[in-house]
Design an enzyme around this catalytic site. Sequence first.
Site, PDB file in Angstrom:
ATOM      1  N   SER A 146      47.207  38.017  38.349  1.00  0.00           N
ATOM      2  CA  SER A 146      47.441  36.606  38.626  1.00  0.00           C
ATOM      3  C   SER A 146      46.480  36.112  39.709  1.00  0.00           C
ATOM      4  O   SER A 146      45.266  36.150  39.521  1.00  0.00           O
ATOM      5  CB  SER A 146      48.909  36.400  39.009  1.00  0.00           C
ATOM      6  OG  SER A 146      49.246  35.037  39.079  1.00  0.00           O
ATOM      7  N   ASP A 386      50.225  31.723  28.370  1.00  0.00           N
ATOM      8  CA  ASP A 386      50.633  32.006  29.740  1.00  0.00           C
ATOM      9  C   ASP A 386      51.062  30.704  30.421  1.00  0.00           C
ATOM     10  O   ASP A 386      50.293  29.753  30.494  1.00  0.00           O
ATOM     11  CB  ASP A 386      49.455  32.626  30.481  1.00  0.00           C
ATOM     12  CG  ASP A 386      49.812  33.220  31.839  1.00  0.00           C
ATOM     13  OD1 ASP A 386      50.711  32.686  32.497  1.00  0.00           O
ATOM     14  OD2 ASP A 386      49.156  34.207  32.229  1.00  0.00           O
ATOM     15  N   HIS A 414      53.336  36.309  31.606  1.00  0.00           N
ATOM     16  CA  HIS A 414      52.467  36.429  32.767  1.00  0.00           C
ATOM     17  C   HIS A 414      52.666  37.744  33.530  1.00  0.00           C
ATOM     18  O   HIS A 414      51.757  38.213  34.206  1.00  0.00           O
ATOM     19  CB  HIS A 414      52.722  35.239  33.705  1.00  0.00           C
ATOM     20  CG  HIS A 414      51.778  35.157  34.855  1.00  0.00           C
ATOM     21  ND1 HIS A 414      50.473  34.739  34.719  1.00  0.00           N
ATOM     22  CD2 HIS A 414      51.943  35.451  36.173  1.00  0.00           C
ATOM     23  CE1 HIS A 414      49.878  34.769  35.895  1.00  0.00           C
ATOM     24  NE2 HIS A 414      50.742  35.202  36.800  1.00  0.00           N
TER      25      HIS A 414
END
Length: 436
Positions: A146, A386, A414
């Site tokens: 991320s 996502d 995610h």
Amino acid sequence: MTFDRSYRQPGVVLTDHHFTVPLDHTRPDGEHIELYAREAVATGKDPDTLPWLLYLEGGPGFGARRFVGRQAWLERALTEYRVLLLDQRGTGRSTPANRQTLPLRGTPERQAEYLAHFRADSIVRDAEAIRPGLTGGAPWTVLGQSFGGFCTTHYLSTAPEGLTAALITGGLPSLDATADEVYEAAYPRIERKNRAHYARYPMDVERARRIAAHLAERPVALPGGYRLTTEAFQSLGILLGVGDGSHQLHHLLEDAFVPTPSGPALSDAFLENVHALLSFAGHPLYAVLHESIYAQDPAVPTGWAAERVRTGLPGFDAEKTLAGDEPLLFTGETIHPWHFATDPALAPLRETADLLAARTGWSPLYDPARLAANEVPVAAAIYHDDMYVDTAHSLHTARAVRGLRTWVTDEFEHDGVRAGGPRILDRLLALVRDEA
């Protein structure tokens, strides 16, 4: 660099490391801060024979995950790496920045100036500052999840000589999108996740509307002072971006009310669970710095972009929704000014957050020309829809980074690196090694 005595967990030997780095790397003789990282090596392996893998956690504002033993992707990594789990500056045990510590800086203006040094550019320079002492100068592999992927992309832009390979999971950023453009792309994805949740659990339409209507009339003060409003309730939609999040949200909603002598009320159990999900006490920088991770134009402030974009989308307006018969739309990975009014962990930082939202002079985070000439093996897992990071933005960036290989999948959300970590890491390693 200093390190503590090593200790053990099942299947792994852990060593704590402490480092001192400049707050501002352009002023190495100025103020310094402390960094903490935990080294992990598989039991029975000689660490001196293993290459290093640096893990950069998502966020911003989260310390490195505290694994117990060889959980998730760490199981695969430890088969061949010496792993460094870095608490990025301001998080975990790395000179924490929160409502308790930031007043030591002085005024909100000084706090904002301090926190301006906590973006991906400083995090990467931290990594480069500590790498020589750990690796003897050898480059290392970086795994970025991320926001950690945003940092990894900055690493490729500014210090590729420090990298053997770069692995990115759910974190390939746009190289040039403004904060407004990020959220203009985000809200339609958030709405799709809402529609999918209600298609799976149609009974939750009425449940969510009932809770929202109750809170519109009677906001609830949670333990510790958190004020649960309708808008705060909507922010539970952040769950919809992780693998089992829709199911978690359903279980949360299904027993929200209990009968009382005064009529139906939100149960203590429901409120306790909501507080655990919504409080920023453990990761305040996630809220304070969130939009700054998209700030790249030195002339343009982020200016609470998520809130500005949301005001033009009546479908996310709970008051309008409750006046009609549409399903309530939860929000997602968006930070708003009202967060700093509802959460006591953030309230003292409201003026500081406002100053960061109004700040100009941010430096660009990515170098398209350098990325176009990239020579570091790079692989990225891109999740098909996502909710946190726009797939189209990620694919556009993938085409702009020379040699980057992608794995586009709809099997994970995610949090894929946690839900399917060993397989995801194995796949990315195969891609950078041209074995797949």
